[in-house]
Design an enzyme around this catalytic site. Structure first.
Site, PDB file in Angstrom:
ATOM      1  N   GLU A  23      -1.379  -3.489   2.265  1.00  0.00           N
ATOM      2  CA  GLU A  23      -0.642  -2.918   3.402  1.00  0.00           C
ATOM      3  C   GLU A  23       0.437  -1.952   2.924  1.00  0.00           C
ATOM      4  O   GLU A  23       1.393  -1.677   3.645  1.00  0.00           O
ATOM      5  CB  GLU A  23      -0.014  -4.024   4.247  1.00  0.00           C
ATOM      6  CG  GLU A  23       1.028  -4.873   3.549  1.00  0.00           C
ATOM      7  CD  GLU A  23       0.451  -6.091   2.864  1.00  0.00           C
ATOM      8  OE1 GLU A  23       1.192  -7.077   2.708  1.00  0.00           O
ATOM      9  OE2 GLU A  23      -0.722  -6.069   2.474  1.00  0.00           O
ATOM     10  N   ASP A  30       5.778  -0.414   3.111  1.00  0.00           N
ATOM     11  CA  ASP A  30       5.029  -1.655   3.214  1.00  0.00           C
ATOM     12  C   ASP A  30       5.159  -2.196   4.646  1.00  0.00           C
ATOM     13  O   ASP A  30       6.268  -2.290   5.180  1.00  0.00           O
ATOM     14  CB  ASP A  30       5.572  -2.677   2.217  1.00  0.00           C
ATOM     15  CG  ASP A  30       4.688  -3.900   2.112  1.00  0.00           C
ATOM     16  OD1 ASP A  30       3.728  -3.851   1.334  1.00  0.00           O
ATOM     17  OD2 ASP A  30       4.956  -4.897   2.809  1.00  0.00           O
TER      18      ASP A  30
END
Length: 413
Positions: A331, A288
């Site tokens: 993301e 992430d």
């Protein structure tokens, strides 16, 4: 008690009953109970609510003679009111937690707030009680462990397989029919020529001429049918090619051009089965991007998209042939490391993390640097567990730990 007091009490009971009906099975239900009770017995209170609702609904309201009883709302108005209320709560929930308006988010939030998905409602209640943030990462985690989502993907795959098989069978039948029609047309043409020779030399020229005309008409019709079959065959092949292209596009993330979550879930199933059959290790990792919201806030979403594309290129470049990398959503990216246990996978991913952290990206629109773009990651070994979901949960927990312990690091699950 006066008439006004009785009327007021009755309206309060009706209002409370309506409120409980609309809020049951949703996250707002837990908040209502929590604020009213202010105790550590929330779960028990939630379980008692159905009986409370029934008791309140069944309690007769004393109405004095001469008082006006408000008319009961029609079923249509109740449905509309409940729907409008649900839409308002979904909108407020999305705004409150600053969540993206995506199809996946809307399905998850609606399932929880409407009570149509009890497991999601329970998860939202527990999250509210714990005080942990309800953010995009947490919603993605919920969706990741959603068995219904996996079954829906499997159903779509099965339907696409059936469609592809039907197209293949139709193409085979068309080719076979076209071949037989062509052979029949050729044989009929030869007989027509023979009849023409006989007709030109015999006494029954008139009768044979009629037969020849009919035969030639049949031959022309056969040629038309053959042409139609040929066209149908070409169209079928085009449909099969379009289906294959659509399947390929459905597995690709439109922004980064990496495989998407759908492709990852399919690959995860096949890779886990193969690894267990061969007795080889298989590891996975969730990654992430750190402080990605800050990047979007400072540089804009277009620039944030370019950052994701640059990171995707780095992950794909350093991942190599022995791993599978996909964009899991937002993301977040996910890796499958073939033939590597979790320690080796962690070492491999940490090298990729260091390479990414050493790079410096510049916003081409403003000329300003983005600063250091890093990611946090959690690794788990799939072949350590009989259930693949256990490995997913361990990797996800390790990612959270990496975030909480300072980011820009890789943790083992």
């Amino acid at each position: 008690m006066g008439a006004c007091s009785v009327r007021s009490a009755g309206r309060r009971v009706l209002s409370t009953t309506k409120e409980i009906f609309l809020l049951s099975g949703s996250v707002l239900l837990s908040k209502w109970v929590y604020q009213r009770r202010k105790t550590n017995c929330l779960q028990e209170a939630v379980m008692r609510l159905p009986s409370v609702f029934k008791a309140r609904s069944a309690s007769p309201v004393e109405v004095l003679e001469g008082d006006e009883v408000p008319p009961a709302p029609s079923p249509e108005s109740r449905v509309k009111e409940a729907r409008d209320d649900l839409l308002e709560r979904i909108s407020a929930f999305v705004t409150q937690h600053d969540l993206a308006v995506t199809a996946q988010n809307m399905a998850t939030i609606c399932g929880a707030l409407s009570g149509s998905h009890p497991q999601l409602s329970e998860a939202f209640v527990a999250r509210e009680i714990s005080g942990d943030p309800i953010d995009q990462r947490w919603l993605d985690t919920l969706a990741r462990f959603d068995p219904d989502g996996h079954s829906r993907i499997a159903e779509i795959e099965a339907l696409m397989d059936k469609l592809e098989y039907a197209l293949m069978r139709f193409a085979q039948t068309t080719r076979s029919a076209q071949s037989e029609t062509s052979d029949h047309r050729g044989a009929l043409g030869v007989h027509i020529d023979d009849l023409a020779e006989i007709a030109s030399a015999g006494d029954q020229a008139g009768d044979l001429a009629a037969v020849l005309d009919l035969s030639r008409a049949m031959l022309a019709r056969i040629e038309q049918v053959e042409s139609i079959m040929s066209r149908s065959q070409r169209e079928t092949e085009q449909l099969r090619e379009s289906l294959a292209k659509a399947r390929m596009e459905a597995d690709v993330d439109h922004l980064t051009r990496l495989p998407n979550r759908r492709a990852f879930e399919r690959r995860l199933v096949s890779a886990a089965l193969e690894a267990r059959a061969k007795g080889e290790p298989l590891s996975l990792a969730f990654c992430d991007v750190d402080h990605f919201k800050m990047i979007n806030d400072r540089h804009g979403h277009d620039a944030g998209d370019r950052v994701l594309c640059a990171l995707a290129a780095t992950l794909n470049e350093y991942g190599g042939d022995s791993c599978f990398v996909a964009r899991h959503g937002g993301e977040e990216f996910v890796f499958l490391f073939y033939g590597l246990d979790k320690e080796a996978a962690r070492s491999r991913l940490d090298g990729i993390r260091r390479a990414q952290a050493a790079r410096r990206l510049v916003n081409r629109d403003t000329g300003k640097g983005f600063g250091q773009i890093t990611f946090s990651a959690g690794v788990a070994e799939i072949t350590e567990y009989s259930d693949t979901r256990s490995a997913l949960a361990r990797a996800d927990a390790a990612l959270y730990r990496a975030k909480n312990e300072g980011r820009n690091r890789v943790e083992l699950g």
